[in-house]
Structure formats: C-alpha cells, structure tokens
Design a protein around this motif. Structure first.
Motif, mmCIF file in Angstrom:
data_model
loop_
_atom_site.group_PDB
_atom_site.id
_atom_site.type_symbol
_atom_site.label_atom_id
_atom_site.label_comp_id
_atom_site.label_asym_id
_atom_site.label_seq_id
_atom_site.Cartn_x
_atom_site.Cartn_y
_atom_site.Cartn_z
ATOM 1 N N LYS A 91 38.076 11.043 69.608
ATOM 2 C CA LYS A 91 38.953 11.443 68.515
ATOM 3 C C LYS A 91 39.317 12.922 68.620
ATOM 4 C CE LYS A 91 39.253 11.345 63.477
ATOM 5 N NZ LYS A 91 38.569 11.016 62.227
ATOM 6 N N LEU A 92 38.320 13.766 68.885
ATOM 7 C CA LEU A 92 38.597 15.203 69.013
ATOM 8 C C LEU A 92 39.473 15.503 70.226
ATOM 9 C CD1 LEU A 92 35.221 16.888 68.023
ATOM 10 C CD2 LEU A 92 37.390 17.061 66.826
ATOM 11 N N GLU A 93 39.265 14.791 71.316
ATOM 12 C CA GLU A 93 40.108 15.009 72.500
ATOM 13 C C GLU A 93 41.546 14.587 72.228
ATOM 14 O OE1 GLU A 93 37.997 13.033 75.670
ATOM 15 O OE2 GLU A 93 36.858 14.849 76.144
ATOM 16 N N ASN A 94 41.721 13.495 71.490
ATOM 17 C CA ASN A 94 43.088 13.068 71.115
ATOM 18 C C ASN A 94 43.754 14.122 70.230
ATOM 19 O OD1 ASN A 94 43.031 10.671 72.539
ATOM 20 N ND2 ASN A 94 42.333 9.462 70.789
ATOM 21 N N ASN A 95 42.997 14.631 69.257
ATOM 22 C CA ASN A 95 43.541 15.680 68.381
ATOM 23 C C ASN A 95 43.888 16.926 69.187
ATOM 24 O OD1 ASN A 95 43.330 14.117 66.094
ATOM 25 N ND2 ASN A 95 41.376 14.997 65.444
ATOM 26 N N LYS A 119 42.778 26.798 66.521
ATOM 27 C CA LYS A 119 42.374 25.416 66.250
ATOM 28 C C LYS A 119 42.028 24.698 67.546
ATOM 29 C CE LYS A 119 44.596 23.976 61.967
ATOM 30 N NZ LYS A 119 45.580 23.073 61.367
ATOM 31 N N LEU A 120 42.823 24.968 68.572
ATOM 32 C CA LEU A 120 42.593 24.349 69.877
ATOM 33 C C LEU A 120 41.231 24.762 70.428
ATOM 34 C CD1 LEU A 120 44.029 22.562 71.982
ATOM 35 C CD2 LEU A 120 44.849 24.649 73.054
ATOM 36 N N LYS A 121 40.911 26.032 70.318
ATOM 37 C CA LYS A 121 39.607 26.520 70.797
ATOM 38 C C LYS A 121 38.468 25.933 69.955
ATOM 39 C CE LYS A 121 41.183 30.498 73.145
ATOM 40 N NZ LYS A 121 40.946 30.566 74.530
ATOM 41 N N GLU A 122 38.694 25.785 68.635
ATOM 42 C CA GLU A 122 37.674 25.163 67.783
ATOM 43 C C GLU A 122 37.425 23.721 68.210
ATOM 44 O OE1 GLU A 122 39.135 25.613 63.795
ATOM 45 O OE2 GLU A 122 38.349 27.647 63.596
ATOM 46 N N HIS A 123 38.512 23.004 68.520
ATOM 47 C CA HIS A 123 38.375 21.624 68.995
ATOM 48 C C HIS A 123 37.589 21.598 70.316
ATOM 49 C CE1 HIS A 123 40.490 19.367 66.014
ATOM 50 N NE2 HIS A 123 41.640 20.028 66.172
ATOM 51 N N ASP A 124 37.886 22.532 71.197
ATOM 52 C CA ASP A 124 37.150 22.617 72.470
ATOM 53 C C ASP A 124 35.656 22.839 72.204
ATOM 54 O OD1 ASP A 124 39.134 22.165 74.320
ATOM 55 O OD2 ASP A 124 39.688 24.295 74.504
ATOM 56 N N LEU A 125 35.365 23.761 71.302
ATOM 57 C CA LEU A 125 33.977 24.057 70.965
ATOM 58 C C LEU A 125 33.280 22.826 70.380
ATOM 59 C CD1 LEU A 125 31.769 26.197 70.837
ATOM 60 C CD2 LEU A 125 32.606 26.808 68.565
ATOM 61 N N ASP A 126 33.962 22.139 69.461
ATOM 62 C CA ASP A 126 33.392 20.927 68.860
ATOM 63 C C ASP A 126 33.151 19.851 69.917
ATOM 64 O OD1 ASP A 126 33.376 22.071 66.346
ATOM 65 O OD2 ASP A 126 35.273 21.151 65.704
ATOM 66 N N ILE A 127 34.091 19.727 70.835
ATOM 67 C CA ILE A 127 33.948 18.731 71.907
ATOM 68 C C ILE A 127 32.736 19.073 72.769
ATOM 69 C CG2 ILE A 127 34.994 17.852 74.039
ATOM 70 C CD1 ILE A 127 37.724 18.005 72.583
ATOM 71 N N GLN A 128 32.570 20.332 73.096
ATOM 72 C CA GLN A 128 31.426 20.749 73.914
ATOM 73 C C GLN A 128 30.106 20.500 73.185
ATOM 74 O OE1 GLN A 128 31.635 21.483 77.103
ATOM 75 N NE2 GLN A 128 33.850 21.197 76.905
ATOM 76 N N LYS A 129 30.100 20.766 71.880
ATOM 77 C CA LYS A 129 28.886 20.500 71.088
ATOM 78 C C LYS A 129 28.558 19.004 71.106
ATOM 79 C CE LYS A 129 29.234 24.279 67.722
ATOM 80 N NZ LYS A 129 29.478 24.600 66.299
ATOM 81 N N LEU A 130 29.599 18.197 70.923
ATOM 82 C CA LEU A 130 29.378 16.747 70.918
ATOM 83 C C LEU A 130 28.935 16.237 72.294
ATOM 84 C CD1 LEU A 130 32.260 15.451 68.633
ATOM 85 C CD2 LEU A 130 29.810 15.407 68.166
#
Length: 147
Positions: A91-95, A119-130
């Motif tokens: 989901k985060l990668e799609n976003n 926002k893009l960097k935040e999504h990257d960070l969240d993806i890495q955490k996940l």
C-alpha cells in the motif's frame, strides 16, 4: 495275640493315614486360599500401577497437545503478522508511486513540490521501517517453525 496286635496296628495305621491325608487336604485348601488371596492382592496392585501409569501418560499427552496447539497458534499469528506487513508495504509503495507520478506530471509551485518530496521521503522511511519489521517477523516465523 500276635494276630490281634497286628490287626490293631494295621487298624491304627489306617486311622492315622486317613487323618494324615485329611490334614493334608485341609492344608492344601488353606494354602490354595492363601495363594488365591495373594494373587488377588498382586493383581489389584498391578492394576493400580497400570492405572497410575495410564493417568500419567494421559496427562503428559494433554500437556503435549496444549503445547502443540500453542505452537500452531503462534505459527498462524506469525504468518498473519507477516502477511499484514506485506500488505502495508504494498500500500505504501503504491502511494509512493502515485506521489512520484503526481510530482513528475504536474506543474506545481515550488512550495507544493517541496511538500510532495517531503511526503515522498516520509513514505520511503515508512517503507524501510516496515521492511525491517518484516525481516524481524520472518525471523520470528522461522524460529516458531524450528520449534
């Protein structure tokens, strides 16, 4: 007189032998009765021992069954957590892809562009955490499978 004495001795011998055999029969019956009681006690003792062993085995089986059920439950939970994390990553990668395409396709102000990149960097960070969480969950799943 010799004949009478012989007859008397023979008669006494017959009387004595009958009583001796009668005592022997009575003794044999008593010994059989005692032996039967002894066998009954031994049978009862062995039955109680088998019953105790059976109870012990049953309780051990119940413990092992509970342990197995707990293991299966842990395994299902670990698989479920891993699947949930995979869905979140997707989901985060799609976003992230939508956000990237939005940044690349539209002409927006510099301020909006910076917000979009943040926002893009935040999504990257969240993806890495996940992804890190996914690795930990995979290790947990492997550990549960190994048990």
């Amino acid at each position: 007189m010799k004949n009478t004495l012989k007859l008397l001795i023979a008669f006494l011998f017959i009387l004595n032998s009958n009583s001796f055999f009668a005592q022997k029969i009575i003794t044999t019956e008593k010994s059989q009765e005692i032996a039967q009681k002894k066998l009954d006690k031994e049978a009862q003792t062995s039955t109680e021992e088998y019953r105790k062993k059976l109870d012990s085995d049953q309780s051990q089986l119940k413990k092992e069954q509970k342990k197995l059920e707990k293991h299966q439950k842990d395994l299902k939970n670990a698989e479920k957590d891993l699947e949930s994390t995979n869905k979140k990553i997707e989901k985060l990668e799609n976003n992230k892809q939508k956000l990237e395409s939005k940044i690349n396709s539209s002409s927006v102000s510099a301020e909006d562009l910076q917000k979009q990149q943040i926002k893009l960097k935040e999504h990257d960070l969240d993806i890495q955490k996940l992804k890190l969480k996914k690795i930990e969950q995979q290790k947990k799943l492997e550990k549960v499978k190994a048990e």
